[in-house]
Design a protein around this motif. Structure first.
Motif, mmCIF file in Angstrom:
data_model
loop_
_atom_site.group_PDB
_atom_site.id
_atom_site.type_symbol
_atom_site.label_atom_id
_atom_site.label_comp_id
_atom_site.label_asym_id
_atom_site.label_seq_id
_atom_site.Cartn_x
_atom_site.Cartn_y
_atom_site.Cartn_z
ATOM 1 N N ALA A 80 41.783 66.586 3.082
ATOM 2 C CA ALA A 80 42.506 67.402 2.110
ATOM 3 C C ALA A 80 42.493 68.897 2.420
ATOM 4 O O ALA A 80 43.508 69.569 2.291
ATOM 5 N N GLY A 81 41.389 69.452 2.853
ATOM 6 C CA GLY A 81 41.313 70.893 3.070
ATOM 7 C C GLY A 81 41.791 71.366 4.431
ATOM 8 O O GLY A 81 41.889 72.567 4.681
ATOM 9 N N LEU A 82 42.111 70.441 5.324
ATOM 10 C CA LEU A 82 42.475 70.841 6.685
ATOM 11 C C LEU A 82 43.777 71.619 6.759
ATOM 12 O O LEU A 82 43.906 72.550 7.552
ATOM 13 N N ALA A 83 44.764 71.258 5.958
ATOM 14 C CA ALA A 83 46.073 71.924 6.016
ATOM 15 C C ALA A 83 45.956 73.408 5.680
ATOM 16 O O ALA A 83 46.640 74.237 6.293
ATOM 17 N N GLY A 84 45.096 73.754 4.746
ATOM 18 C CA GLY A 84 44.916 75.156 4.387
ATOM 19 C C GLY A 84 44.252 75.965 5.479
ATOM 20 O O GLY A 84 44.603 77.122 5.725
ATOM 21 N N ALA B 106 36.270 68.622 14.800
ATOM 22 C CA ALA B 106 37.410 68.141 15.586
ATOM 23 C C ALA B 106 38.659 68.973 15.297
ATOM 24 O O ALA B 106 39.426 69.288 16.211
ATOM 25 N N ALA B 107 38.871 69.334 14.041
ATOM 26 C CA ALA B 107 40.034 70.149 13.676
ATOM 27 C C ALA B 107 39.941 71.522 14.329
ATOM 28 O O ALA B 107 40.934 72.030 14.864
ATOM 29 N N ALA B 108 38.753 72.110 14.321
ATOM 30 C CA ALA B 108 38.568 73.423 14.946
ATOM 31 C C ALA B 108 38.801 73.332 16.453
ATOM 32 O O ALA B 108 39.416 74.223 17.047
ATOM 33 N N GLU B 109 38.331 72.267 17.086
ATOM 34 C CA GLU B 109 38.551 72.070 18.520
ATOM 35 C C GLU B 109 40.037 71.901 18.832
ATOM 36 O O GLU B 109 40.546 72.473 19.790
ATOM 37 N N ALA B 110 40.731 71.105 18.044
ATOM 38 C CA ALA B 110 42.164 70.877 18.263
ATOM 39 C C ALA B 110 42.939 72.175 18.065
ATOM 40 O O ALA B 110 43.856 72.484 18.831
ATOM 41 N N GLU B 111 42.580 72.935 17.053
ATOM 42 C CA GLU B 111 43.247 74.210 16.779
ATOM 43 C C GLU B 111 42.972 75.207 17.902
ATOM 44 O O GLU B 111 43.863 75.937 18.334
ATOM 45 N N LEU C 52 48.225 72.533 12.529
ATOM 46 C CA LEU C 52 47.649 71.317 13.089
ATOM 47 C C LEU C 52 48.251 70.078 12.424
ATOM 48 O O LEU C 52 48.254 69.947 11.207
ATOM 49 N N VAL C 53 48.775 69.189 13.238
ATOM 50 C CA VAL C 53 49.310 67.925 12.735
ATOM 51 C C VAL C 53 48.137 66.955 12.617
ATOM 52 O O VAL C 53 47.427 66.712 13.597
ATOM 53 N N VAL C 54 47.933 66.435 11.416
ATOM 54 C CA VAL C 54 46.816 65.534 11.154
ATOM 55 C C VAL C 54 47.361 64.157 10.797
ATOM 56 O O VAL C 54 48.187 64.024 9.888
ATOM 57 N N HIS C 55 46.898 63.150 11.523
ATOM 58 C CA HIS C 55 47.286 61.766 11.253
ATOM 59 C C HIS C 55 46.107 61.059 10.593
ATOM 60 O O HIS C 55 44.995 61.086 11.124
ATOM 61 N N LYS C 56 46.354 60.445 9.462
ATOM 62 C CA LYS C 56 45.320 59.651 8.794
ATOM 63 C C LYS C 56 45.492 58.204 9.239
ATOM 64 O O LYS C 56 46.564 57.627 9.074
ATOM 65 N N ARG D 225 45.150 75.095 21.311
ATOM 66 C CA ARG D 225 46.443 75.785 21.293
ATOM 67 C C ARG D 225 47.515 75.132 22.156
ATOM 68 O O ARG D 225 48.472 75.763 22.525
ATOM 69 N N GLU D 226 47.368 73.892 22.476
ATOM 70 C CA GLU D 226 48.384 73.198 23.273
ATOM 71 C C GLU D 226 49.168 72.218 22.413
ATOM 72 O O GLU D 226 49.642 71.208 22.898
ATOM 73 N N GLY D 227 49.272 72.484 21.145
ATOM 74 C CA GLY D 227 49.999 71.583 20.267
ATOM 75 C C GLY D 227 49.275 70.268 20.043
ATOM 76 O O GLY D 227 49.910 69.235 19.844
ATOM 77 N N GLN D 228 47.948 70.319 20.100
ATOM 78 C CA GLN D 228 47.162 69.105 19.891
ATOM 79 C C GLN D 228 47.335 68.579 18.471
ATOM 80 O O GLN D 228 47.568 69.335 17.534
ATOM 81 N N GLU D 229 47.214 67.292 18.341
ATOM 82 C CA GLU D 229 47.246 66.648 17.041
ATOM 83 C C GLU D 229 45.890 66.016 16.803
ATOM 84 O O GLU D 229 45.159 65.720 17.748
#
Length: 142
Positions: A66-70, A14-19, A75-79, A22-26
């Motif tokens: 935890a590793g997504l920010a690196g 999901a993180a790779a898809e959001a990244e 990417l803005v990640v909401h928990k 490139r439309e500022g997805q969160e």
């Protein structure tokens, strides 16, 4: 996500898809963990069981992202920690999502036709495009 290898893979996908969008997805990473019934809490000091349970589930959620920010610094990640049953919480989240990504363990009768019970329940009430990831296991042949 539930801390399993399957759900961690789904979060990474999901993180790779959001990244890639490139439309500022969160990315909202949802961990649904219904609070155990009152009968389990009987005899425990008031509030201690639920508080400890929720703290432990927050740790599971934090470790999963935890590793997504690196890897995805923009990417803005909401928990999101929900106390509803997983299928219900996912269906509600999907109602406002552009994409829902689930991991599947494929448990149950005939491996629930190769889907886990949560994925199966969510597919019955799709509100947005949905991807179900599976881990491919390689069997050792001897």
């Amino acid at each position: 996500m539930d801390g399993s290898e399957e759900s961690t893979q789904a979060v990474a996908f999901a993180a790779a898809e959001a990244e890639a969008d490139r439309e500022g997805q969160e990315l909202a990473v949802l961990h649904a963990c219904p609070i155990p019934g009152a009968w389990l809490q009987k005899g425990l000091p008031k509030g201690s069981f639920v508080e400890q349970f929720m703290e432990e589930e927050q740790v599971v959620l934090a470790e999963t992202v935890a590793g997504l920010a690196g890897r995805y610094p923009d990417l803005v990640v909401h928990k999101v920690l929900a106390t509803d049953p997983p299928a219900q919480a996912l269906a509600e989240a999907a109602s406002t999502a552009k994409l829902l990504v689930l991991g599947s363990r494929g448990r149950g009768g005939l491996k629930r036709l190769l889907l886990g019970s949560t994925a199966h329940a969510v597919l019955a009430q799709l509100a947005c495009p949905t991807i179900i990831t599976r881990i491919r296991r390689v069997k050792n042949s001897k």
